[in-house]
Design an enzyme around this catalytic site. Structure first.
Site, mmCIF file in Angstrom:
data_model
loop_
_atom_site.group_PDB
_atom_site.id
_atom_site.type_symbol
_atom_site.label_atom_id
_atom_site.label_comp_id
_atom_site.label_asym_id
_atom_site.label_seq_id
_atom_site.Cartn_x
_atom_site.Cartn_y
_atom_site.Cartn_z
ATOM 1 N N ARG A 133 -10.135 15.554 8.591
ATOM 2 C CA ARG A 133 -11.073 15.909 7.526
ATOM 3 C C ARG A 133 -12.421 16.319 8.121
ATOM 4 O O ARG A 133 -12.914 15.692 9.052
ATOM 5 C CB ARG A 133 -11.274 14.737 6.565
ATOM 6 C CG ARG A 133 -10.102 14.515 5.613
ATOM 7 C CD ARG A 133 -10.312 13.278 4.766
ATOM 8 N NE ARG A 133 -9.316 12.271 5.098
ATOM 9 C CZ ARG A 133 -9.376 11.006 4.727
ATOM 10 N NH1 ARG A 133 -10.384 10.562 4.012
ATOM 11 N NH2 ARG A 133 -8.432 10.156 5.069
ATOM 12 N N ARG B 231 -2.854 -2.168 -3.156
ATOM 13 C CA ARG B 231 -4.046 -1.370 -2.872
ATOM 14 C C ARG B 231 -4.010 -0.124 -3.741
ATOM 15 O O ARG B 231 -3.016 0.597 -3.791
ATOM 16 C CB ARG B 231 -4.067 -0.955 -1.401
ATOM 17 C CG ARG B 231 -5.246 -0.045 -1.067
ATOM 18 C CD ARG B 231 -5.175 0.423 0.375
ATOM 19 N NE ARG B 231 -6.309 1.266 0.711
ATOM 20 C CZ ARG B 231 -6.204 2.462 1.259
ATOM 21 N NH1 ARG B 231 -5.015 2.986 1.509
ATOM 22 N NH2 ARG B 231 -7.281 3.164 1.554
ATOM 23 N N GLU C 200 -7.574 -5.412 6.123
ATOM 24 C CA GLU C 200 -7.595 -5.068 4.697
ATOM 25 C C GLU C 200 -6.507 -5.810 3.928
ATOM 26 O O GLU C 200 -6.711 -6.212 2.786
ATOM 27 C CB GLU C 200 -7.454 -3.558 4.537
ATOM 28 C CG GLU C 200 -8.663 -2.799 5.054
ATOM 29 C CD GLU C 200 -8.450 -1.297 5.099
ATOM 30 O OE1 GLU C 200 -8.862 -0.612 4.150
ATOM 31 O OE2 GLU C 200 -7.878 -0.819 6.090
ATOM 32 N N ASN D 175 0.867 -1.180 0.000
ATOM 33 C CA ASN D 175 0.000 0.000 0.000
ATOM 34 C C ASN D 175 0.903 1.229 0.000
ATOM 35 O O ASN D 175 1.500 1.561 1.024
ATOM 36 C CB ASN D 175 -0.907 -0.030 1.235
ATOM 37 C CG ASN D 175 -1.815 1.183 1.334
ATOM 38 O OD1 ASN D 175 -1.834 2.036 0.448
ATOM 39 N ND2 ASN D 175 -2.551 1.276 2.423
ATOM 40 N N HIS E 63 -12.891 2.768 1.501
ATOM 41 C CA HIS E 63 -12.829 1.745 2.561
ATOM 42 C C HIS E 63 -13.582 0.464 2.164
ATOM 43 O O HIS E 63 -13.966 -0.328 3.024
ATOM 44 C CB HIS E 63 -13.411 2.262 3.897
ATOM 45 C CG HIS E 63 -12.654 3.377 4.519
ATOM 46 N ND1 HIS E 63 -13.269 4.445 5.142
ATOM 47 C CD2 HIS E 63 -11.322 3.611 4.607
ATOM 48 C CE1 HIS E 63 -12.358 5.284 5.590
ATOM 49 N NE2 HIS E 63 -11.169 4.805 5.274
#
Length: 393
Positions: free
Chosen positions: A237, A87, A381, A10, A176
């Site tokens: 965020r 990813r 993940e 990733n 996600h």
């Protein structure tokens, strides 16, 4: 046939997160992080078994970091590495599942970069570096957005002129997806339900946060949109704000688009509300000491999360359970209890002792007796990316 090993990569703009996944083992054979790439302070950290180690790699780029990683991977895999799973954050509308890497897939990732300018170019760097170093290995890309390509049009379209969607791809994509998919499958297993006949609300809560409505193994709605900024309050965020905020700030404060964008993505969320930190652990400690900003940040976070979950319930035919996952979702009894307290109309309530017990990787049911199912399910993940890679091989 012996169990196969998949290296999962990733890549960020200055980092590489990696894990070596063996299909027969739940624990990673090797995992770690290369960070501050491109700087004099570039460093490679890794863990193998119970042992941790680090290596300074001054000035290393993605390719140099991967070349340092190569002998570690080969050693941990016993020389038997079967493939690499990458990813990629944004697959646009083209990708509904994992793909073998080829020139057309690389071109499509490049073409989708305007939708994820911080992520896709960095993901691409890692893929191209790995292709040079691991030229003989099959490589697969798994897209964060792919799981959400089952959203119906009434869930993914914005109320904007048609041309913006048809010609420029302006729609809700969601993110996600790998995590929501993994935990909904695990939740079904834990509850002895069929994945293909179950309905879940899922809350992935980390520095980035999103909710998802999952019906019969498919995403039906999610809180993130065109970009990962839409939806919940996150670490830095803002999540949802008035769409006219941009013009208001430009008009009243003279801010340009870059300044507004930076504020919404890097200076807002828990950090902006608290004036203290984007780390929920720090905020919970500060709240206990009476810090007003930390207290407010937690209250807003939980209320907005509950509002989003209630909205997601519109996409479900029934509710088989609510899933909490991600760093916050798996480790904060406080956030889980405060969120569920806002969801009385869904009949949800928690068992205090069970809720307190589910931290640090402990999975389980935390609902009060006689109330709808609430589960804490640690996400993985990397394992899901490895499974998707193996499925293509």
């Amino acid at each position: 046939m012996p169990a196969r090993n998949i290296l999962v990569i990733n890549c960020g703009s200055s980092s590489i997160k990696f894990a070596l996944v063996n299909e027969a083992h739940s624990q990673f054979s090797l995992s770690g992080l290369a960070e501050r790439l491109g700087s004099p302070d570039a460093v490679l950290h890794w863990q193998r078994g119970g042992e941790k180690d680090s290596l300074m790699i001054p000035g290393a780029d993605h390719r140099a970091a991967l070349s340092q990683l190569l002998p570690l991977v080969q050693g941990a895999a016993g020389g038997k590495l079967h493939g690499i799973g990458h990813r990629v954050v944004h697959g646009g509308e083209r990708f509904t599942q994992a793909q073998r890497v080829d020139t057309s897939v690389l071109a499509a990732i490049r073409d989708t970069a305007p939708l994820a300018p911080l992520h896709n170019p960095a993901n691409l760097q890692g893929i191209e570096a790995a292709l040079k170093l691991f030229a003989d290995l099959p490589q697969v890309v798994v897209f964060d957005t792919a799981f959400h390509q089952t959203l119906p049009e009434h869930a993914y379209r914005y109320a904007l002129p048609e041309v913006l969607y048809r010609e420029h791809g302006v729609r809700r994509y969601g993110f996600h997806g790998t995590s929501h998919r993994f935990v909904s499958h695990r939740a079904a297993q834990m509850s002895e339900l069929s994945v293909g006949d179950s309905s879940w609300l899922s809350a992935h809560l980390g520095n980035g946060c999103s909710t998802c409505a999952i019906v019969d193994g498919q995403s039906r709605d999610t809180s993130m949109g065109l970009t990962p900024l839409e939806g919940l309050v996150m670490g830095t965020r803002s999540g949802d704000v008035d769409p006219n905020l941009h013009s208001h700030l430009a008009r009243t404060l003279g801010w340009d688009l870059a300044q507004i964008d930076r504020m919404l993505n890097q200076d807002a969320g828990l950090l902006g509300l608290s004036g203290l930190s984007n780390d929920m652990r720090s905020l919970e400690q500060a709240r206990e000491q009476g810090h007003a900003g930390a207290t407010l940040a937690i209250e807003v976070f939980c209320y907005r999360l509950a509002k989003s979950l209630a909205a997601m319930s519109c996409a479900l035919p029934r509710l088989d359970g609510l899933i909490f996952t991600g760093g916050i979702g798996e480790n904060s009894p406080l956030i889980r209890s405060k969120t569920v307290a806002h969801l009385r109309l869904l009949g949800l309530a928690l068992d205090k002792e069970a809720n307190a017990r589910c931290i640090r990787g402990v999975a389980g049911s935390i609902q009060a007796q006689g109330h709808p199912r609430v589960l804490v399910v640690p996400t993985n993940e990397e394992r899901q990316i490895a499974l998707d890679t193996l499925a293509l091989l």
